[in-house]
Scaffold this active site. Sequence first.
Site, PDB file in Angstrom:
ATOM      1  N   ASP A  77       0.822  -1.213   0.000  1.00  0.00           N
ATOM      2  CA  ASP A  77       0.000   0.000   0.000  1.00  0.00           C
ATOM      3  C   ASP A  77       0.856   1.263   0.000  1.00  0.00           C
ATOM      4  O   ASP A  77       0.325   2.372  -0.016  1.00  0.00           O
ATOM      5  CB  ASP A  77      -0.939   0.011   1.208  1.00  0.00           C
ATOM      6  CG  ASP A  77      -2.384  -0.228   0.803  1.00  0.00           C
ATOM      7  OD1 ASP A  77      -2.603  -0.694  -0.333  1.00  0.00           O
ATOM      8  OD2 ASP A  77      -3.293   0.050   1.606  1.00  0.00           O
ATOM      9  N   ASP A 127      -9.041  -6.578  12.188  1.00  0.00           N
ATOM     10  CA  ASP A 127      -8.963  -7.970  12.620  1.00  0.00           C
ATOM     11  C   ASP A 127     -10.094  -8.332  13.577  1.00  0.00           C
ATOM     12  O   ASP A 127     -10.830  -9.294  13.353  1.00  0.00           O
ATOM     13  CB  ASP A 127      -7.601  -8.260  13.235  1.00  0.00           C
ATOM     14  CG  ASP A 127      -7.100  -7.136  14.138  1.00  0.00           C
ATOM     15  OD1 ASP A 127      -7.913  -6.301  14.585  1.00  0.00           O
ATOM     16  OD2 ASP A 127      -5.881  -7.091  14.397  1.00  0.00           O
TER      17      ASP A 127
END
Length: 722
Positions: A164, A324
């Site tokens: 990224d 997460d």
Amino acid sequence: MGAVTLSGIALIAALFVPVPLGTQAILAWGALGGLFLLGALRVRGALRLAIYAITVFVAGRYIVWRLVHTVPTEGTAGEVIPGLLLVSAEVYAFWLLLTSVFVLLDPIRRPSVTLAGCGEAARPRVDILIPTYDESPEVIEATVLAACNIDYPADRLTVYLLDDGGTDNRLANDPDGSRAARAQKLRAMCEAAGAHYQSRPDNNNAKAGNLSAGMAHGDGEFIAVFDCDHMPTADFLDKTLPHLLNDSGLWLVQTPHSFLTPDPFDRNIRTQGGTPDENEMFYGAIQQGLDRWNASFFCGSAAVLRRRAIADAGGFQGRSITEDAETSIEMHARGWRSAYVSEPLIAGLQPDTVSSYIGQRQRWLKGMLQIFIWRNPLLTKGLTTPQRISYLAIQTYWLFPIARAIFILAPLWFLLSGQVFYLATPEEFIAYTLPFLLAVIAYTNIIFGRLRRPLASEIYENAFTFYLLPIVLGTLLSPAKSQFNVTAKGETLIHEYLSPRAKPLIALTLLSVSAIGYGLWQSLTTAQGEAAMMLVCGFAGFNLLLMLAGLGAMVETPGQSERRLAVAEPVRWRLSSQHGESATGEVVHITTTGRCRLHTETAEPPEAGARITIHSARTDRRLICDTERATRQTNAIELELCHKPADYADRQAWFTLMLGDNAALTRAFATRRQRRPMPMALLAVIRQALWAPIRLARVSVQSRHQRHPGDPEPNQPDQEEA
């Protein structure tokens, strides 16, 4: 189960039975004696429930007494408001105790399984995803090479580096070309190592968006995720995949985040290597407890996931900044199960500075509170009751800065103002308060003693509180206002300096010293409330001790991130200039940067600078090393060696030597998980507290005019963690 339920009902009823003060003292101190006895005997099984019951009994009777008899309902605002705030913080602490007992009621340790019975042809395809943003290529390279080195059929394993930091929108805004150069370096590294470099047009949804986009590049039945500073052992899939293959209802197998570098607190106070770090309490106990209730959750790395399950949920969840845990609650609500394998299978890097470390915790806190607000477990359909309680326990823990701030400031307010907001006599303190405090300390040491040094969590939380408190309040008021930032890893500190994060602790330390001094002067010059004043001075003094110990950890110590591991790897070696018979030896210490220590029984050690070749049965590749030092010991020669890899295959062979399986990691963590008696721990804290002012005086002048790795930019928000 019926007996347990009846026992629970009887315990709850016992909390509310009024008894004379003398009887209460006998009950509380008798129960406390039983708790200490059970702890000394290291009881297991059903008797372990007695530890929980005694702790809840002593703490519960204290809380009931506090709520009924000690909270001021009349008087000045300086008495009523602090009184309500303090008892609210204590009720919150009791809630954390209750949820801790529930989560840890019956922790499980899953048996070790392997792929031994699964032939290569039957093994499923696995895609490894390694998300990165702006971490250094050196840190990323080690993880990519270790991932490519996992022992698994090459035609069924694909490694993807998801960069990224090299997205189209970032490269379009690259005035000095550094982003493009970094992306090109990573691309070339992946091509040479056998991995696939991938980027995307934008950075939407941060890590969650990056992982979801990465899923589109592969078709493996399972997905393994590693943070870019988490090097997996070669047997990672061998120890995790069987659980998913044996249970089609599992969506996740999570393993511990195990670190070979110390966190900055441990490094700065020089306790690294011999003590567990802060994460081990969570990964060594709490995740096992959550696993019992099918509530162990994805921690962003060191995990294997079922692709179909993630795809059914529309990819990784990204509304919060902790993708997460948010993904986990979504999957559990959909009826999928999770598993936690407690074996250490990755070697990670901790943040290197206090600034980075606190920034990491800021992100975890903000993300968990966002999930608490947007996906509250009590309102999320599909969760079981144990799952709701488990998620609430994890999420509400992150409200601790509010309670901790109250516990720190309440005694200072009493000492400086004289306002009485805790209505109790010394006799009541002995019968209720003191047994409660000792019971909580004993419970923590019994349950977590191998995984956390006594008082270590209190030092950490005191140090973090006034940086985390604004994040708590800001997130509760405006949960959508957030920014996903990255924790720096692999930094190099050149000299000592005082972290700018020390300022709140310094201010609180000075305030505490002033308040305690004023309180002692009041107790000597006035006869009223002398016992109460001395008692509160004791509480404030204990807080001061913890703050001073935390201040010592705010002095950043020079060092470089280098993963070191004690191993016991048999090898054969010989001088590279000779072709004779090789000698036997054992590599006993190794680092990711190419250094190792070799013990051998040869009679003639090589000279410093001599080049030798070492060979291990783990790999067919022979590794060339330079001898930096040879030391004769009683029964052996110790060689300090340095390996300079010729290519990526050399580096992968070196990592095989270090992380060919998880045996060395397991030994390393077992070695440092040793109980420490409370008196020794208290003496260590006192020593740290006394040493702290000396360290601060030594570094304060030069650090005032310098900026250092991990410090926030001027007029910029604090950094958080990826």
